[in-house]
Design a protein around this motif. Structure first.
Motif, PDB file in Angstrom:
ATOM      1  N   ARG A  76      65.815 -80.810  46.335  1.00 55.45           N
ATOM      2  CA  ARG A  76      66.367 -79.649  47.067  1.00 55.45           C
ATOM      3  C   ARG A  76      67.888 -79.676  47.037  1.00 55.45           C
ATOM      4  O   ARG A  76      68.539 -78.648  46.773  1.00 55.45           O
ATOM      5  CB  ARG A  76      65.858 -79.668  48.506  1.00 55.45           C
ATOM      6  CG  ARG A  76      66.146 -78.381  49.288  1.00 55.45           C
ATOM      7  CD  ARG A  76      65.530 -78.428  50.679  1.00 55.45           C
ATOM      8  NE  ARG A  76      64.090 -78.663  50.609  1.00 55.45           N
ATOM      9  CZ  ARG A  76      63.474 -79.783  50.982  1.00 55.45           C
ATOM     10  NH1 ARG A  76      64.191 -80.804  51.446  1.00 55.45           N
ATOM     11  NH2 ARG A  76      62.179 -79.919  50.871  1.00 55.45           N
ATOM     12  N   ASP A 129      70.134 -76.819  45.078  1.00 50.85           N
ATOM     13  CA  ASP A 129      71.155 -76.016  45.759  1.00 50.85           C
ATOM     14  C   ASP A 129      72.517 -76.186  45.089  1.00 50.85           C
ATOM     15  O   ASP A 129      73.251 -75.214  44.871  1.00 50.85           O
ATOM     16  CB  ASP A 129      71.258 -76.436  47.228  1.00 50.85           C
ATOM     17  CG  ASP A 129      70.018 -76.063  48.036  1.00 50.85           C
ATOM     18  OD1 ASP A 129      69.223 -75.240  47.543  1.00 50.85           O
ATOM     19  OD2 ASP A 129      69.841 -76.610  49.146  1.00 50.85           O
ATOM     20  N   ALA A 174      72.641 -74.575  41.586  1.00 53.89           N
ATOM     21  CA  ALA A 174      72.725 -73.122  41.702  1.00 53.89           C
ATOM     22  C   ALA A 174      74.151 -72.695  42.030  1.00 53.89           C
ATOM     23  O   ALA A 174      74.652 -71.684  41.517  1.00 53.89           O
ATOM     24  CB  ALA A 174      71.755 -72.629  42.764  1.00 53.89           C
ATOM     25  N   CYS A 175      74.819 -73.468  42.861  1.00 50.60           N
ATOM     26  CA  CYS A 175      76.207 -73.158  43.232  1.00 50.60           C
ATOM     27  C   CYS A 175      77.148 -73.334  42.045  1.00 50.60           C
ATOM     28  O   CYS A 175      78.019 -72.493  41.804  1.00 50.60           O
ATOM     29  CB  CYS A 175      76.630 -74.044  44.400  1.00 50.60           C
ATOM     30  SG  CYS A 175      78.367 -73.840  44.899  1.00 50.60           S
ATOM     31  N   ARG A 220      61.448 -74.667  40.792  1.00 49.12           N
ATOM     32  CA  ARG A 220      62.443 -73.847  41.494  1.00 49.12           C
ATOM     33  C   ARG A 220      63.123 -72.867  40.547  1.00 49.12           C
ATOM     34  O   ARG A 220      63.374 -71.719  40.919  1.00 49.12           O
ATOM     35  CB  ARG A 220      63.478 -74.747  42.151  1.00 49.12           C
ATOM     36  CG  ARG A 220      64.662 -73.960  42.709  1.00 49.12           C
ATOM     37  CD  ARG A 220      65.520 -74.771  43.608  1.00 49.12           C
ATOM     38  NE  ARG A 220      66.643 -73.983  44.110  1.00 49.12           N
ATOM     39  CZ  ARG A 220      67.420 -74.337  45.116  1.00 49.12           C
ATOM     40  NH1 ARG A 220      67.182 -75.476  45.752  1.00 49.12           N
ATOM     41  NH2 ARG A 220      68.408 -73.572  45.509  1.00 49.12           N
ATOM     42  N   ASP A 227      79.473 -78.840  50.798  1.00 50.09           N
ATOM     43  CA  ASP A 227      79.370 -77.447  50.343  1.00 50.09           C
ATOM     44  C   ASP A 227      80.738 -76.881  49.997  1.00 50.09           C
ATOM     45  O   ASP A 227      80.892 -76.143  49.011  1.00 50.09           O
ATOM     46  CB  ASP A 227      78.703 -76.594  51.421  1.00 50.09           C
ATOM     47  CG  ASP A 227      77.227 -76.932  51.623  1.00 50.09           C
ATOM     48  OD1 ASP A 227      76.643 -77.542  50.698  1.00 50.09           O
ATOM     49  OD2 ASP A 227      76.673 -76.593  52.686  1.00 50.09           O
TER      50      ASP A 227
END
Length: 678
Positions: free
Chosen positions: A473, A477, A480-481, A506, A654
């Motif tokens: 996961r 994430d 994808a970023c 995914r 992030d």
């Protein structure tokens, strides 16, 4: 007081020296010059130098410059055939031109890398070659064989190193006919050895070096005494490579190859004189029977073997299977003995049969007290027996070798990761080099500015079944970023499959291409990952294990996030690990502190080293194991990592991902970039 060689080395590495004039973008680095001077001093005085030179130091030129300027005969050994080709084909000629040094170089690999003209002649008649895809590959090899000078199979770009055609067209120590071969004068292996004997600098690999020490197979028995300077790059692999050759092994692959060669030679050169089909099938059936006996065990690749049979296998069944194998091999040897005068092939086959029979008998007897034995089970079966390290052979066969006249022999061992203490004990102890001069040189990279470390504390603990899903996961994430540019390094094949499957599910709708080790050859995976989102293709996330933890070089924007699923401690159920731990405990030391933690520290450094490869690289390292920040030994492991800045929360991670995504691409910064040092 400096010597002429040290002065010459110093002048080469200054801003206006030969390297600056020959290599565009060259920048003088103190660490690189320091290492080069240490190598020069060792070459002149003799002795042993162990040097850890972190990523970015430029260790290749640091040892090549003094080696070339010394005028000595030099042996260079590195970890893989790929690195051999890079040294021989790129680095050495480039540097020799820059230094203006006339030097004759040679490349020497194991015989399995060279075309065997004799075996090629009969390969088309092999039953294995009847498959259409093998027939096509064989025809490509046959066409190439008419033009190649070296016979090095690496010249064939379309030939995968795992291709089943390779055993059909190469020789082994067991099946080579030597001087009795009808193709002996044109033999590519012998040509390579002759060129090596005449060269000033010979490039080999660690496997070849230890094969020669163990079985005098590679021709280096004649070469090594003529060399005064030996340099081992990627030296961190020496111990594990060495023990493969210093023990004994018996593999079902060896047995099936023997059965195939026995049948082929018998039917082609002595049809009707023996029942070759029965003899070959007897060996093949006995080998498969042994594999089936071991195949009852589930859940482990390496089986502990301290008694009459590996753990989990019935001793009576195992001993009976070994006895049947010994009988089948003895029968084959007896049949071959009756036709040994007809052709050299039968002489070698007879020797192979006897050697394999002796090995089957050996593995039916108890293991020696100074050795460790195990069974390695995958699709095939390998019976292994080895020493725990290479210390004795290094001390008795290398460092204690008689010296000729003149300066003592120089031994240089260099790598980016050799330990986590001042004496580099992780490397020097198992290699018998405790008395060596030790040098540690840090990286010139500004890790605090270029990289950050994140340890997600909200993730499941490594023992939790949900751990791999959490890692997938996080990786999904982040990828994808970033639009890909993510590599996930796993410590087990189970985690590799679990994380790979989760990411594939995914991104099944597109957007990111998921690459998983094992789906394609390593070289193909690396080329695709480096290409990234060029030409409108989606970016990539690569999930890999084992060999991808080291030797992977992807500078620039292709890779900006490395995720390590958990701390790479050695597997506790591994028989070799257990034996090493028992020895340490018997000496009154802590196996965890003195073996497991240093092993994890070195592996962690290797994995982290994939991220920053040059001064302009930027990126993030995520280690998904809370033990790194919650356990006392975590401080030691953190200290082994490059000094990256720390990210303490998911929000900071992030934000760092967003900053990477918003940063200019490397192609916009080409004029500001400095190439990574060699």
């Amino acid at each position: 007081m400096t010597t002429p060689l040290q002065d010459a080395v110093q002048s080469t590495f200054v801003g206006s020296g030969a390297l600056a004039q020959a290599a565009e973008g060259f920048v003088a680095r103190h660490g690189q010059t320091q290492l080069a001077q240490a190598v020069a001093r060792t070459i002149e005085q003799g002795g042993v130098l162990v040097a850890e030179a972190a990523t970015g130091v430029g260790k290749t030129f640091a040892y090549l410059v003094p080696a070339l300027l010394s005028g000595e005969r030099v042996l260079l050994s590195t970890a893989t055939k790929t690195l051999q080709d890079q040294l021989f084909g790129r680095d050495l000629p480039r540097l020799a031109r820059a230094l203006g040094v006339p030097v004759r170089t040679a490349l020497l690999k194991g015989r399995g890398s060279y075309l065997c003209l004799h075996r090629l002649e009969f390969a088309g008649e092999s039953a294995a070659a009847s498959a259409p895809h093998l027939r096509h590959a064989l025809s490509e090899v046959e066409r190439w064989s008419k033009t190649t000078r070296t016979g090095d199979l690496a010249e064939l770009p379309g030939l995968d190193e795992r291709s089943p055609v390779i055993p059909l067209v190469t020789s082994t120590r067991e099946n080579c006919l030597g001087a009795d071969c009808p193709k002996f004068r044109a033999c590519h292996v012998n040509l390579a050895r002759r060129e090596a004997m005449a060269a000033d600098v010979v490039v080999i690999n660690h496997h070849l070096f230890f094969a020669d020490l163990a079985i005098r197979e590679s021709g280096m028995a004649e070469l090594l005494p003529t060399v005064r300077v030996a340099i081992f790059d990627e030296a961190h692999q020496l111990n594990e490579t060495g023990i493969q050759f210093l023990g004994q092994q018996l593999a079902t692959g060896q047995l099936l190859d023997f059965a195939r060669d026995l049948l082929g030679a018998g039917l082609q050169q002595a049809r009707g004189l023996c029942d070759w089909t029965q003899l070959a099938s007897g060996v093949e059936l006995a080998a498969r029977d042994l594999r089936m006996t071991a195949g009852q065990v589930r859940g482990a690749n390496r089986l502990r073997w301290t008694g009459a049979a590996p753990d989990g296998i019935d001793p009576a069944d195992w001993q009976a299977a070994l006895a049947r194998l010994h009988t089948a091999l003895t029968d084959a040897a007896a049949g071959l003995d009756t036709v040994s005068e007809l052709a050299p092939d039968f002489v070698r086959l007879h020797e192979r049969a006897r050697a394999l029979a002796d090995r089957a008998q050996r593995f039916g007897a108890p293991c020696g007290v100074a050795l460790v034995r195990w069974a390695d089970i995958s699709q095939s079966l390998r019976l292994m027996e080895s020493p725990l390290d290479i210390a004795d052979i290094v001390r008795t066969r290398l460092l204690a070798a008689p010296e000729g006249e003149g300066p003592a022999r120089a031994w240089v061992f260099v790598s980016a990761t050799l330990g986590d203490d001042a004496r580099l004990s992780w490397f020097t102890q198992p290699c018998g080099l405790q008395d060596a001069e030790v040098l540690r040189i840090g990286s010139p990279f500004d890790y605090a500015q270029q990289a950050a470390l994140y340890v997600p504390v909200h993730i499941a603990r490594p023992a939790d079944p949900a751990h791999s899903a959490d890692v997938a996961r996080l990786a999904g994430d982040a990828a994808a970023c970033l639009g890909g540019r993510t590599m996930v390094l796993t410590t087990t094949l189970r985690a590799l499959r679990s994380i790979g499957d989760a990411l594939a599910e995914r991104f099944a709708g597109g957007g990111i291409e998921v690459l998983v080790q094992g789906q394609l050859p390593k070289r193909v995976l690396m080329d695709r990952f480096r290409a990234g989102n060029a030409d409108g293709r989606p970016g990539c996330v690569l999930v890999a294990s084992a060999s991808f933890w080291e030797g992977v070089d992807m500078p620039g924007d292709a890779l900006q996030l490395v995720i390590i699923d958990k701390l790479p401690f050695p597997p506790p159920g591994d028989p070799l690990v257990e034996a090493r731990c028992r020895r340490i405990e018997s000496e009154g030391r802590s196996a965890f502190a003195d073996y497991s933690v240093p092993e994890a520290a070195v592996a962690l450094k290797q994995g982290a080293g994939r991220l920053i490869r040059r001064e302009t690289d930027t990126g993030l390292l995520a280690i998904c194991d809370t033990r790194l920040v919650q356990m006392g030994y975590g401080r030691r492991l953190l200290a082994a990592l490059p000094p990256m800045r720390r990210l303490s929360s998911a929000a900071e991670f992030d934000a760092a991902l967003a900053a990477l995504r918003a940063a200019p691409m490397a192609e916009d910064l080409v004029s500001k970039q400095t190439p990574a040092p060699a």
